[in-house]
Scaffold this motif. Structure first.
Motif, PDB file in Angstrom:
ATOM      1  N   SER A  70       0.816  -1.216   0.000  1.00 17.56           N
ATOM      2  CA  SER A  70       0.000   0.000   0.000  1.00 17.56           C
ATOM      3  C   SER A  70       0.851   1.268   0.000  1.00 17.56           C
ATOM      4  O   SER A  70       0.402   2.318  -0.466  1.00 17.56           O
ATOM      5  N   GLU A  71       2.076   1.184   0.483  1.00 18.77           N
ATOM      6  CA  GLU A  71       2.966   2.344   0.506  1.00 18.77           C
ATOM      7  C   GLU A  71       3.534   2.658  -0.876  1.00 18.77           C
ATOM      8  O   GLU A  71       4.123   3.718  -1.077  1.00 18.77           O
ATOM      9  N   ARG A  72       3.365   1.764  -1.824  1.00 13.20           N
ATOM     10  CA  ARG A  72       3.871   1.975  -3.179  1.00 13.20           C
ATOM     11  C   ARG A  72       2.929   2.833  -4.016  1.00 13.20           C
ATOM     12  O   ARG A  72       3.305   3.309  -5.066  1.00 13.20           O
ATOM     13  N   ILE A  73       1.699   3.022  -3.541  1.00 16.67           N
ATOM     14  CA  ILE A  73       0.705   3.792  -4.276  1.00 16.67           C
ATOM     15  C   ILE A  73       0.613   5.190  -3.672  1.00 16.67           C
ATOM     16  O   ILE A  73       0.528   5.343  -2.464  1.00 16.67           O
ATOM     17  N   THR A  74       0.633   6.199  -4.530  1.00 20.30           N
ATOM     18  CA  THR A  74       0.599   7.585  -4.104  1.00 20.30           C
ATOM     19  C   THR A  74      -0.491   8.324  -4.866  1.00 20.30           C
ATOM     20  O   THR A  74      -0.722   8.035  -6.038  1.00 20.30           O
ATOM     21  N   ILE A  75      -1.136   9.268  -4.201  1.00 19.05           N
ATOM     22  CA  ILE A  75      -2.055  10.193  -4.868  1.00 19.05           C
ATOM     23  C   ILE A  75      -1.615  11.596  -4.469  1.00 19.05           C
ATOM     24  O   ILE A  75      -1.530  11.904  -3.283  1.00 19.05           O
ATOM     25  N   GLU A  76      -1.281  12.410  -5.480  1.00 19.56           N
ATOM     26  CA  GLU A  76      -0.857  13.775  -5.218  1.00 19.56           C
ATOM     27  C   GLU A  76      -1.603  14.693  -6.163  1.00 19.56           C
ATOM     28  O   GLU A  76      -1.586  14.476  -7.379  1.00 19.56           O
ATOM     29  N   PRO A  77      -2.253  15.730  -5.622  1.00 19.27           N
ATOM     30  CA  PRO A  77      -2.921  16.687  -6.498  1.00 19.27           C
ATOM     31  C   PRO A  77      -1.912  17.281  -7.491  1.00 19.27           C
ATOM     32  O   PRO A  77      -0.780  17.574  -7.144  1.00 19.27           O
ATOM     33  N   GLY A  78      -2.315  17.396  -8.719  1.00 19.10           N
ATOM     34  CA  GLY A  78      -1.450  17.991  -9.739  1.00 19.10           C
ATOM     35  C   GLY A  78      -0.535  16.997 -10.437  1.00 19.10           C
ATOM     36  O   GLY A  78       0.166  17.365 -11.373  1.00 19.10           O
ATOM     37  N   LYS A  79      -0.492  15.758  -9.988  1.00 20.92           N
ATOM     38  CA  LYS A  79       0.331  14.742 -10.645  1.00 20.92           C
ATOM     39  C   LYS A  79      -0.577  13.634 -11.153  1.00 20.92           C
ATOM     40  O   LYS A  79      -1.452  13.154 -10.429  1.00 20.92           O
ATOM     41  N   CYS A  80      -0.376  13.237 -12.377  1.00 23.06           N
ATOM     42  CA  CYS A  80      -1.165  12.170 -13.007  1.00 23.06           C
ATOM     43  C   CYS A  80      -2.661  12.472 -12.930  1.00 23.06           C
ATOM     44  O   CYS A  80      -3.475  11.569 -12.766  1.00 23.06           O
ATOM     45  N   GLY A  81      -3.009  13.744 -13.007  1.00 24.95           N
ATOM     46  CA  GLY A  81      -4.407  14.134 -12.973  1.00 24.95           C
ATOM     47  C   GLY A  81      -5.102  13.783 -11.671  1.00 24.95           C
ATOM     48  O   GLY A  81      -6.309  13.602 -11.630  1.00 24.95           O
ATOM     49  N   GLY A  82      -4.334  13.648 -10.589  1.00 32.08           N
ATOM     50  CA  GLY A  82      -4.905  13.302  -9.302  1.00 32.08           C
ATOM     51  C   GLY A  82      -5.217  11.823  -9.149  1.00 32.08           C
ATOM     52  O   GLY A  82      -5.780  11.401  -8.148  1.00 32.08           O
ATOM     53  N   ARG A  83      -4.839  11.039 -10.175  1.00 31.58           N
ATOM     54  CA  ARG A  83      -5.076   9.585 -10.118  1.00 31.58           C
ATOM     55  C   ARG A  83      -3.968   8.910  -9.324  1.00 31.58           C
ATOM     56  O   ARG A  83      -2.849   9.406  -9.253  1.00 31.58           O
ATOM     57  N   PRO A  84      -4.258   7.742  -8.741  1.00 29.83           N
ATOM     58  CA  PRO A  84      -3.216   7.007  -8.008  1.00 29.83           C
ATOM     59  C   PRO A  84      -2.121   6.530  -8.959  1.00 29.83           C
ATOM     60  O   PRO A  84      -2.408   6.106 -10.081  1.00 29.83           O
ATOM     61  N   PHE A  85      -0.888   6.635  -8.496  1.00 31.41           N
ATOM     62  CA  PHE A  85       0.244   6.190  -9.305  1.00 31.41           C
ATOM     63  C   PHE A  85       1.292   5.545  -8.419  1.00 31.41           C
ATOM     64  O   PHE A  85       1.210   5.592  -7.201  1.00 31.41           O
ATOM     65  N   ILE A  86       2.284   4.934  -9.061  1.00 33.51           N
ATOM     66  CA  ILE A  86       3.311   4.188  -8.335  1.00 33.51           C
ATOM     67  C   ILE A  86       4.419   5.109  -7.839  1.00 33.51           C
ATOM     68  O   ILE A  86       5.055   5.795  -8.636  1.00 33.51           O
ATOM     69  N   ARG A  87       4.607   5.134  -6.532  1.00 30.08           N
ATOM     70  CA  ARG A  87       5.732   5.765  -5.826  1.00 30.08           C
ATOM     71  C   ARG A  87       6.290   7.028  -6.448  1.00 30.08           C
ATOM     72  O   ARG A  87       7.501   7.208  -6.515  1.00 30.08           O
ATOM     73  N   GLY A  88       5.493   7.886  -6.960  1.00 27.62           N
ATOM     74  CA  GLY A  88       6.008   9.114  -7.538  1.00 27.62           C
ATOM     75  C   GLY A  88       6.711   8.917  -8.858  1.00 27.62           C
ATOM     76  O   GLY A  88       7.384   9.817  -9.343  1.00 27.62           O
ATOM     77  N   ARG A  89       6.587   7.744  -9.448  1.00 24.65           N
ATOM     78  CA  ARG A  89       7.244   7.455 -10.720  1.00 24.65           C
ATOM     79  C   ARG A  89       6.434   7.974 -11.908  1.00 24.65           C
ATOM     80  O   ARG A  89       6.910   7.974 -13.028  1.00 24.65           O
ATOM     81  N   GLY A  90       5.192   8.343 -11.640  1.00 23.39           N
ATOM     82  CA  GLY A  90       4.370   8.861 -12.723  1.00 23.39           C
ATOM     83  C   GLY A  90       3.694   7.783 -13.554  1.00 23.39           C
ATOM     84  O   GLY A  90       3.184   8.067 -14.630  1.00 23.39           O
ATOM     85  N   VAL A  91       3.697   6.552 -13.086  1.00 21.38           N
ATOM     86  CA  VAL A  91       3.014   5.465 -13.796  1.00 21.38           C
ATOM     87  C   VAL A  91       1.680   5.224 -13.083  1.00 21.38           C
ATOM     88  O   VAL A  91       1.658   4.718 -11.966  1.00 21.38           O
ATOM     89  N   PRO A  92       0.574   5.629 -13.722  1.00 23.84           N
ATOM     90  CA  PRO A  92      -0.728   5.451 -13.069  1.00 23.84           C
ATOM     91  C   PRO A  92      -1.075   3.978 -12.852  1.00 23.84           C
ATOM     92  O   PRO A  92      -0.759   3.126 -13.686  1.00 23.84           O
ATOM     93  N   VAL A  93      -1.717   3.710 -11.727  1.00 25.51           N
ATOM     94  CA  VAL A  93      -2.183   2.358 -11.428  1.00 25.51           C
ATOM     95  C   VAL A  93      -3.074   1.862 -12.568  1.00 25.51           C
ATOM     96  O   VAL A  93      -2.970   0.713 -13.001  1.00 25.51           O
ATOM     97  N   SER A  94      -3.931   2.746 -13.081  1.00 25.92           N
ATOM     98  CA  SER A  94      -4.854   2.347 -14.154  1.00 25.92           C
ATOM     99  C   SER A  94      -4.114   1.878 -15.401  1.00 25.92           C
ATOM    100  O   SER A  94      -4.567   0.959 -16.085  1.00 25.92           O
ATOM    101  N   GLU A  95      -2.965   2.468 -15.687  1.00 24.52           N
ATOM    102  CA  GLU A  95      -2.191   2.051 -16.861  1.00 24.52           C
ATOM    103  C   GLU A  95      -1.632   0.644 -16.678  1.00 24.52           C
ATOM    104  O   GLU A  95      -1.651  -0.170 -17.606  1.00 24.52           O
ATOM    105  N   ILE A  96      -1.158   0.345 -15.488  1.00 21.72           N
ATOM    106  CA  ILE A  96      -0.664  -1.006 -15.209  1.00 21.72           C
ATOM    107  C   ILE A  96      -1.806  -2.012 -15.334  1.00 21.72           C
ATOM    108  O   ILE A  96      -1.651  -3.077 -15.937  1.00 21.72           O
ATOM    109  N   LEU A  97      -2.974  -1.650 -14.777  1.00 20.07           N
ATOM    110  CA  LEU A  97      -4.120  -2.556 -14.847  1.00 20.07           C
ATOM    111  C   LEU A  97      -4.588  -2.768 -16.282  1.00 20.07           C
ATOM    112  O   LEU A  97      -5.019  -3.866 -16.639  1.00 20.07           O
TER     113      LEU A  97
END
Length: 71
Positions: free
Chosen positions: A4-31
């Protein structure tokens, strides 16, 4: 590191969508890769900064929010 610590949500990054550890890879893209039949190895080749645990975290991710109603 917990999955759970590998997933990040930050306003202004990746459109506010959850992504991996600040790497900019959205969870949705992996799925989407998984849904299309890509193997973990193929995903890691596509995103060399990711680790196998990042893929597991994306698969286990449950977005924050209210509990679903059971009827």
């Amino acid at each position: 590191m917990e999955l759970s610590e590998r997933i990040t949500i930050e306003p202004g990054k990746c459109g506010g969508r959850p992504f991996i550890r600040g790497r900019g890879v959205p969870v949705s893209e992996i799925l989407e890769f998984i849904d299309s039949g890509a193997s973990n190895l193929e995903i890691l080749e596509e995103f060399p900064d990711l680790e196998a645990e990042d893929i597991m975290a994306a698969m286990a991710y449950v977005p924050p929010g209210p509990e679903p109603k059971v009827e």
